[in-house]
Design an enzyme around this catalytic site. Sequence first.
Site, PDB file in Angstrom:
ATOM      1  N   SER A 123       0.212 -28.972  30.632  1.00  9.69           N
ATOM      2  CA  SER A 123       0.395 -28.488  29.383  1.00  9.69           C
ATOM      3  C   SER A 123      -0.127 -28.638  28.631  1.00  9.69           C
ATOM      4  CB  SER A 123       2.026 -29.216  29.400  1.00  9.69           C
ATOM      5  OG  SER A 123       2.419 -28.720  28.198  1.00  9.69           O
ATOM      6  N   TYR A 182      10.085 -33.384  27.940  1.00  7.97           N
ATOM      7  CA  TYR A 182       9.380 -32.738  28.802  1.00  7.97           C
ATOM      8  C   TYR A 182       7.788 -33.301  28.363  1.00  7.97           C
ATOM      9  CZ  TYR A 182       6.253 -28.470  30.003  1.00  7.97           C
ATOM     10  OH  TYR A 182       5.276 -27.893  30.714  1.00  7.97           O
TER      11      TYR A 182
END
Length: 243
Positions: free
Chosen positions: A127, A140
Amino acid sequence: MNVTNKTILITGTNRGIGRALVDEALKRGAKRLYAGTRGAALQIADERVTPLTLDVTNVAQIERAVEEIGTLDVLINNAGVAIYDDLSNFDAIEQRLAVNLFGILKVTRAFLPLLKRSKGAIVNNLSLAALAPLPIIPGYSISKAAALNMTQSLRALLAGQGVSVHAVILGPIDTDMNRGFDIPKAPPESAARGIFDGLEQGEEEIFPDPASQSVAEGWRAGIPKALERQFAAFVPPSVANAA
Ligand SMILES: NC(=O)c1ccc[n+]([C@@H]2O[C@H](COP(=O)([O-])OP(=O)(O)OC[C@H]3O[C@@H](n4cnc5c(N)ncnc54)[C@H](OP(=O)(O)O)[C@@H]3O)[C@@H](O)[C@H]2O)c1
């Protein structure tokens, strides 16, 4: 690597990007596709697809999957979890790490003998939050940053054995993961095409959507990438020449 006629395993295929990757791999002529899910099996009417029960945190299930698969060209570590947090809950951080970091590492290590044999490829779905934290999901972000670092080490350690290792730097994609987050999002189908295009072109970091593409050039010309190459030179010849 071109996925035509290849055997592929994708984790987390029941929805989102994983589901789109299954469809795109089939369109591109994959020979056999193992579709991992931790819950109900993926229902899809294509005889090339073999559903697989695979919770990436479950070592017994991973071992069973290795026995069942037997030969593998491409492993796509897609399964992931992202939940809002504020770094006050250690259990929540550990849970993100269990899936997004250790899940990738456990699945990868288990399938390495097969991937070395086929001189295959590992694709880790990461990501933009691996490059800089998104502070509304810091747990995360930590897990994706750690997974990028791990991906870079694996790349250096496996290069001599003919296994290529790719990091997918995804921007916002329109899936359940970021529902309610009101920003432009790319469709999962186009992200899946971008991922396989990047793999085909041998890109170490794959930037498969408009948001991620906007940082691709900067990443490739930047200091972290230069340092990655410099540090990779420390891999001992016994490892680098293991092929
Ligand atoms: N969507 C985005 O904007 C975005 C941006 C950057 C990166 N990514 C990354 O792209 C990947 C796919 O995300 P997505 O957007 O498709 O998310 P999603 O729609 O929330 O799907 C996540 C998938 O991961 C599976 N999963 C979660 N924990 C698992 C476990 N322990 N074992 C096996 N499977 C597990 C889920 O299965 P269940 O249905 O059983 O929960 C689901 O299939 C993730 O790694 C994510 O971090 C997504």
